[in-house]
Design an enzyme around this catalytic site. Structure first.
Site, PDB file in Angstrom:
ATOM      1  N   GLU A 265     -11.441 121.704  19.506  1.00 49.68           N
ATOM      2  CA  GLU A 265     -10.277 121.150  20.177  1.00 49.68           C
ATOM      3  C   GLU A 265      -9.230 120.877  19.087  1.00 49.68           C
ATOM      4  O   GLU A 265      -9.530 120.159  18.136  1.00 49.68           O
ATOM      5  CB  GLU A 265     -10.676 119.844  20.874  1.00 49.68           C
ATOM      6  CG  GLU A 265      -9.700 119.377  21.898  1.00 49.68           C
ATOM      7  CD  GLU A 265     -10.200 118.123  22.616  1.00 49.68           C
ATOM      8  OE1 GLU A 265      -9.366 117.402  23.138  1.00 49.68           O
ATOM      9  OE2 GLU A 265     -11.432 117.877  22.623  1.00 49.68           O
TER      10      GLU A 265
ATOM     11  N   ARG B 119     -26.357 117.086  16.872  1.00 53.06           N
ATOM     12  CA  ARG B 119     -25.156 116.835  16.074  1.00 53.06           C
ATOM     13  C   ARG B 119     -25.546 116.407  14.684  1.00 53.06           C
ATOM     14  O   ARG B 119     -26.597 115.792  14.485  1.00 53.06           O
ATOM     15  CB  ARG B 119     -24.348 115.696  16.690  1.00 53.06           C
ATOM     16  CG  ARG B 119     -23.380 116.077  17.734  1.00 53.06           C
ATOM     17  CD  ARG B 119     -22.697 114.831  18.256  1.00 53.06           C
ATOM     18  NE  ARG B 119     -21.361 114.652  17.674  1.00 53.06           N
ATOM     19  CZ  ARG B 119     -20.280 115.251  18.144  1.00 53.06           C
ATOM     20  NH1 ARG B 119     -20.364 116.072  19.162  1.00 53.06           N
ATOM     21  NH2 ARG B 119     -19.105 115.037  17.592  1.00 53.06           N
TER      22      ARG B 119
ATOM     23  N   LYS C  21     -13.399 112.949  15.055  1.00 52.92           N
ATOM     24  CA  LYS C  21     -11.987 113.173  14.771  1.00 52.92           C
ATOM     25  C   LYS C  21     -11.154 111.945  15.125  1.00 52.92           C
ATOM     26  O   LYS C  21     -10.180 111.645  14.467  1.00 52.92           O
ATOM     27  CB  LYS C  21     -11.484 114.378  15.565  1.00 52.92           C
ATOM     28  CG  LYS C  21     -11.804 115.689  14.886  1.00 52.92           C
ATOM     29  CD  LYS C  21     -11.276 116.857  15.677  1.00 52.92           C
ATOM     30  CE  LYS C  21     -12.077 117.042  16.944  1.00 52.92           C
ATOM     31  NZ  LYS C  21     -11.778 118.262  17.669  1.00 52.92           N
TER      32      LYS C  21
END
Ligand code: ATP
Ligand code: MG
Length: 547
Positions: A31, A256, A266
């Protein structure tokens, strides 16, 4: 990169052997709302690495379906970082928003099939009606006639209604144990300008609807993503099954990456930048790829790290020292050795002539003669590090001390004489005498001297700043944030220390931005790419014990 196997490869091997798939095509879907961090690197290695292993392809797709907070600055940075790691998407660069027309068509298809409807519950009502494990969700609009939903959906698209008035929902299973299957929202109204589509759209597809469609249209065979999407997989499959897409991608989830003393999110990293707590996304303390690069990490050391941590199905916490040991191991082999005196004290060799200069040859790398050598000057005035002198030495202090002898690395043995002080009691200079007979740059002179210290001729040194970096956070496990606390409560005040006017070997003035060296006896450093007068600490020579 070392070829390793993992559970994803096992699945693919099986599929290839049974003929379920005949090729491998993956994608990396960031993203564009921030810079890539080392967590993304794990995903990159899995996406691009898996494609490489099977001679397949990997697409790069900007997941920009959510119109908020996206920026072309991030798109460019993401591309640069991926190339830096050595991965390439060829001509297969896409934007999720390129499929908005298709998404819309597929939504209409679902409505026509009786598999989607326009709902009028407000977000608050939606929450209230979602039910619980014992009770199904409810929506009074579920049985709205197809024609009516088609009409409303088109008018939603045309901008006839305010935000929040209507949503398009999939008609799946209101009593599903998986809440994502309880008639999830597929589209919502949002009057936000899209960074690529402008104001063309005021309805936007949800990730869970858009993502499988993007994958299927691009012919992705394996949609590899992190574990938080596992619970969304039934919905992913439902979308792929119920719209007329040409391919059937399969979603596989992996754990993850979490690293001690840092946060890989982020949102957190952006807040650090925006609040000025760090000096930008590429601050050398940041776990972003641009931050690590500026710090002095190489792409290969990060790939090495990713292969050492492997790919697992359950989340785990990786010690940041593993990352450090990857760059340390690499630079131990590749970085030329140089001398830096962090906190210089002047030493005057009384028995060495004022006007004399000798040159001693020092190897650039003791284990790699092919890396050559350089000449270093020896003169009457030299610098040694304040740490290497002790006026009241503790036991077993083998460096310079009153009346003591020490070997200057690659040069003479010196004996400490008078210590001259400034008015404030600090050391002005130390006088010493050199044993000029025996050593002469040859460390094999047979004299048994326990300590060897590094030094620089005053005529062969230039001042530089050194930036010493440490962990961003003092909180070891970022997933164990105590209640009521925020990550910013755990910022490490010692994460950056600047040493002003260290003395470095004069030839380091010619170092290129980003060039890396071992400063003997201390650690690995790289010339900063933004402040040419600064060298950044990459990693210490040895793992620190006090963590
Ligand atoms: P963040 O929480 O940092 O914003 P994200 O998941 O929202 O992360 P995306 O840009 O959507 O960021 O991520 C692109 C891809 O990278 C996704 O497939 C995601 O699963 C993967 N990814 C993100 N963070 C990690 C991580 N820490 N470990 C492994 N994969 C990750
Ligand atoms: Mg995401």
């Amino acid at each position: 990169m070392e070829e390793t196997s993992n559970f994803i490869h096992d699945i693919i091997d099986e599929e290839l052997s049974t003929g379920k798939v005949t090729k491998v095509h993956t994608r990396f879907p960031p993203e564009p709302n921030g810079y890539l961090h080392i967590g993304h690197c794990k995903a990159l290695v899995i996406d691009f690495g898996t494609a490489q292993k099977y001679g397949g392809l990997c697409n790069l797709r900007m997941d920009d379906t959510n119109p908020a907070k996206e920026d072309t600055e991030y798109v460019d940075a993401i591309k640069e970082d991926i190339h830096w790691l050595g991965f390439d998407w060829g001509d297969r660069f896409y934007y999720g928003s390129d499929y908005f027309d298709k998404d819309y068509e597929f939504a209409v298809e679902l409505i026509k099939k009786g598999l989607a409807y326009v709902c009028e519950l407000t977000p608050d009502q939606m929450d209230e009606y979602r039910g619980d494990l014992q009770n199904p969700a409810r929506s009074p609009w579920r049985d709205r006639p197809v024609e009516e939903s088609l009409d409303l959906f088109e008018r939603m698209k045309n901008g006839e209604f305010p935000e929040g008035k209507y949503t398009l929902r999939a008609k799946i299973d209101l009593s599903s144990g998986n809440f994502w299957m309880r008639d999830p929202v597929l589209y919502r109204i949002k009057y936000v300008e899209h960074h690529r589509q402008g104001t063309k759209w005021c309805i936007f597809p949800m990730y869970d609807f858009a993502h499988p469609i993007q994958d299927a249209l691009e012919g992705i065979t394996h949609s590899l993503c992190s574990l938080e999407y596992e619970i969304h997989r039934p919905l992913y499959n439902w979308v792929v099954e119920n719209v007329s897409v040409p391919h059937t991608p399969r979603q596989i989830e992996f754990a993850r990456l979490n690293i001690t003393n840092t946060v890989l999110s982020k949102r957190f990293l952006r807040s650090m930048v925006e609040s000025g707590r760090v000096d930008g996304w590429d601050d050398p303390r940041m776990p972003t790829l641009c931050g690590l690069r500026r710090r002095g990490y190489t792409g290969s050391s990060i790939l090495d790290f990713c292969s050492r941590i492997g790919v697992a199905k359950s989340d785990s916490l990786v010690d940041i020292r593993l990352l450090e040991s990857c760059i340390r191991d690499e630079l131990n082999e590749t970085a030329p050795r140089r001398v830096a005196v962090f906190n210089p004290i002047k030493v005057i060799i009384d028995n060495y002539p004022q006007d004399k200069t000798e040159e001693f040859e020092l190897p650039n790398h003791p284990q790699h003669p092919e890396m050559g050598s350089r000449k270093v000057k020896f003169t009457r005035e030299i610098y040694i590090d304040a740490e290497d002198f002790s006026e009241v030495p503790p036991p077993k202090f083998f460096r310079l001390k009153p009346e003591g002898e020490v070997r200057l690395m690659g040069a003479y043995i010196i004996k400490c004489g008078e210590v001259v002080k400034n008015d404030d009691g600090s050391i002005k200079e130390i006088h010493a005498t050199a044993d000029l007979e025996t050593s002469n740059g040859n460390p094999c002179d047979g004299r048994k001297i326990k300590g060897t210290i590094h030094w620089l001729s005053a005529s062969n040194s230039v001042p530089f700043d050194l930036a010493l970096y440490d962990n961003l956070l003092t909180l070891e496990n970022p997933s164990k944030l105590p209640e009521g606390k925020e990550f910013t409560d755990y910022l490490n005040p010692e994460s950056k220390k600047i040493i002003k006017n260290a003395m470095l070997e004069a030839c380091l003035s010619d170092a290129k931005p980003g060039e890396k060296f071992q400063f003997v006896r201390t650690g690995y450093f790289c010339r900063d790419t933004k402040n040419p007068n600064t060298f950044n600490s990459i990693v210490s020579l040895k793992e620190s014990k006090n963590k």
